[in-house]
Each structure stands twice: as C-alpha cells, then as structure tokens.
Design a protein around this motif. Structure first.
Motif, PDB file in Angstrom:
ATOM      1  N   TYR A  18       0.881  -1.265   0.288  1.00 15.07           N
ATOM      2  CA  TYR A  18      -0.130  -0.112  -0.084  1.00 15.07           C
ATOM      3  C   TYR A  18       0.345   1.419  -0.105  1.00 15.07           C
ATOM      4  O   TYR A  18       1.716   1.470   0.679  1.00 15.07           O
ATOM      5  CB  TYR A  18      -0.703   0.001   0.962  1.00 15.07           C
ATOM      6  CG  TYR A  18      -1.849  -1.101   1.161  1.00 15.07           C
ATOM      7  CD1 TYR A  18      -2.898  -1.171   0.438  1.00 15.07           C
ATOM      8  CD2 TYR A  18      -1.641  -2.689   1.659  1.00 15.07           C
ATOM      9  CE1 TYR A  18      -3.917  -2.055   0.655  1.00 15.07           C
ATOM     10  CE2 TYR A  18      -2.071  -3.427   2.187  1.00 15.07           C
ATOM     11  CZ  TYR A  18      -3.686  -3.081   1.530  1.00 15.07           C
ATOM     12  OH  TYR A  18      -4.366  -4.652   1.234  1.00 15.07           O
ATOM     13  N   ASP A  19       0.532   2.219  -0.762  1.00 18.30           N
ATOM     14  CA  ASP A  19       1.357   3.681  -0.851  1.00 18.30           C
ATOM     15  C   ASP A  19       1.392   4.179   0.306  1.00 18.30           C
ATOM     16  O   ASP A  19      -0.435   4.061   0.969  1.00 18.30           O
ATOM     17  CB  ASP A  19       1.149   4.145  -1.744  1.00 18.30           C
ATOM     18  CG  ASP A  19      -0.215   4.530  -2.509  1.00 18.30           C
ATOM     19  OD1 ASP A  19      -0.970   4.142  -2.176  1.00 18.30           O
ATOM     20  OD2 ASP A  19       0.253   4.610  -4.243  1.00 18.30           O
ATOM     21  N   ASP A  21      -1.208   6.863   0.143  1.00 24.68           N
ATOM     22  CA  ASP A  21      -2.724   6.985  -0.177  1.00 24.68           C
ATOM     23  C   ASP A  21      -3.832   6.277  -0.036  1.00 24.68           C
ATOM     24  O   ASP A  21      -4.879   6.044  -0.096  1.00 24.68           O
ATOM     25  CB  ASP A  21      -2.569   7.908  -1.166  1.00 24.68           C
ATOM     26  CG  ASP A  21      -2.277   8.792  -1.760  1.00 24.68           C
ATOM     27  OD1 ASP A  21      -2.068   9.838  -0.503  1.00 24.68           O
ATOM     28  OD2 ASP A  21      -1.709   9.707  -3.308  1.00 24.68           O
ATOM     29  N   GLU A  23      -3.215   3.097  -1.632  1.00 31.42           N
ATOM     30  CA  GLU A  23      -3.654   2.792  -3.019  1.00 31.42           C
ATOM     31  C   GLU A  23      -3.171   1.644  -2.873  1.00 31.42           C
ATOM     32  O   GLU A  23      -2.282   1.105  -2.348  1.00 31.42           O
ATOM     33  CB  GLU A  23      -3.464   3.130  -4.146  1.00 31.42           C
ATOM     34  CG  GLU A  23      -3.532   4.117  -3.942  1.00 31.42           C
ATOM     35  CD  GLU A  23      -4.865   4.116  -4.499  1.00 31.42           C
ATOM     36  OE1 GLU A  23      -5.625   3.300  -5.528  1.00 31.42           O
ATOM     37  OE2 GLU A  23      -6.378   5.087  -4.694  1.00 31.42           O
ATOM     38  N   GLU A  24      -3.725   0.332  -3.066  1.00 32.32           N
ATOM     39  CA  GLU A  24      -3.249  -0.957  -3.244  1.00 32.32           C
ATOM     40  C   GLU A  24      -2.208  -1.474  -4.537  1.00 32.32           C
ATOM     41  O   GLU A  24      -2.997  -0.901  -5.593  1.00 32.32           O
ATOM     42  CB  GLU A  24      -3.851  -2.137  -3.148  1.00 32.32           C
ATOM     43  CG  GLU A  24      -3.968  -3.711  -3.082  1.00 32.32           C
ATOM     44  CD  GLU A  24      -5.099  -4.296  -2.605  1.00 32.32           C
ATOM     45  OE1 GLU A  24      -5.563  -4.719  -1.446  1.00 32.32           O
ATOM     46  OE2 GLU A  24      -6.074  -4.956  -3.737  1.00 32.32           O
ATOM     47  N   SER A  25      -0.865  -2.256  -4.258  1.00 33.00           N
ATOM     48  CA  SER A  25      -0.712  -2.824  -5.579  1.00 33.00           C
ATOM     49  C   SER A  25      -0.380  -3.907  -5.171  1.00 33.00           C
ATOM     50  O   SER A  25       0.172  -4.625  -4.166  1.00 33.00           O
ATOM     51  CB  SER A  25       0.105  -1.441  -5.914  1.00 33.00           C
ATOM     52  OG  SER A  25       1.842  -1.840  -4.819  1.00 33.00           O
TER      53      SER A  25
END
Length: 86
Positions: A18-19, A21, A23-25
């Motif tokens: 997760y970054d 923000d 956001e999942e990668s």
C-alpha cells in the motif's frame, strides 16, 4: 505398476503493498504454491473434478482471471511396488 490421477492446484503468491494514499498494488512475490486437491483412480473422475474446481475458482474470483488465479491440472502418477522381503 499402479496408476492414479492427482488434481493439483498451482498459484503464484502475490505480494500486496500500500502506498501513502492507501492505494493497493499487487505484484508477484516470486513464489508459487502447489497442493494436491484430490486423488482418483480413474482419469475421467479426475477430469470431472478439475472442471468443477476450475468453475468454483472462477465463480469465487468473479470470473476475473489473471496470473494470480490458481491453475488446476490433472497429473498421472505411476508407481511401482516391489516386495523386498516377506
């Protein structure tokens, strides 16, 4: 010689990060897992089970297939047995 059929499931293990923000990668962890789902004496039964398992996996994934979706295969295993002592 004894023969039997194994239904095996192989899946690439994802690495989820997760970054800032949130956001999942998802990317590959470089590892795969393999397990035996079931073993059968008849090839026909193994193939039927494979088809049903693939359908169940696809339904569970919402029919979205990617490289992390488990792959199902039927493997024929031949084994010989020899009595060394009685």
């Amino acid at each position: 010689m004894k023969e039997f059929y194994q239904v095996r499931v192989t899946q690439e293990v994802p690495f989820i990060d997760y970054d800032e923000d949130g956001e999942e990668s998802v990317e590959s962890s470089g590892h795969t897992e393999t397990y035996i789902a079931e073993t059968f004496k008849a090839e026909h039964n193994a193939k039927l089970f494979k088809e049903a398992l693939e359908k169940k996996i696809a339904e569970g994934a919402g029919f979205i297939i990617n490289h992390f979706t488990p792959r199902v295969s039927v493997i024929r295993v031949s084994r010989t047995e020899e009595v060394l002592e009685k």
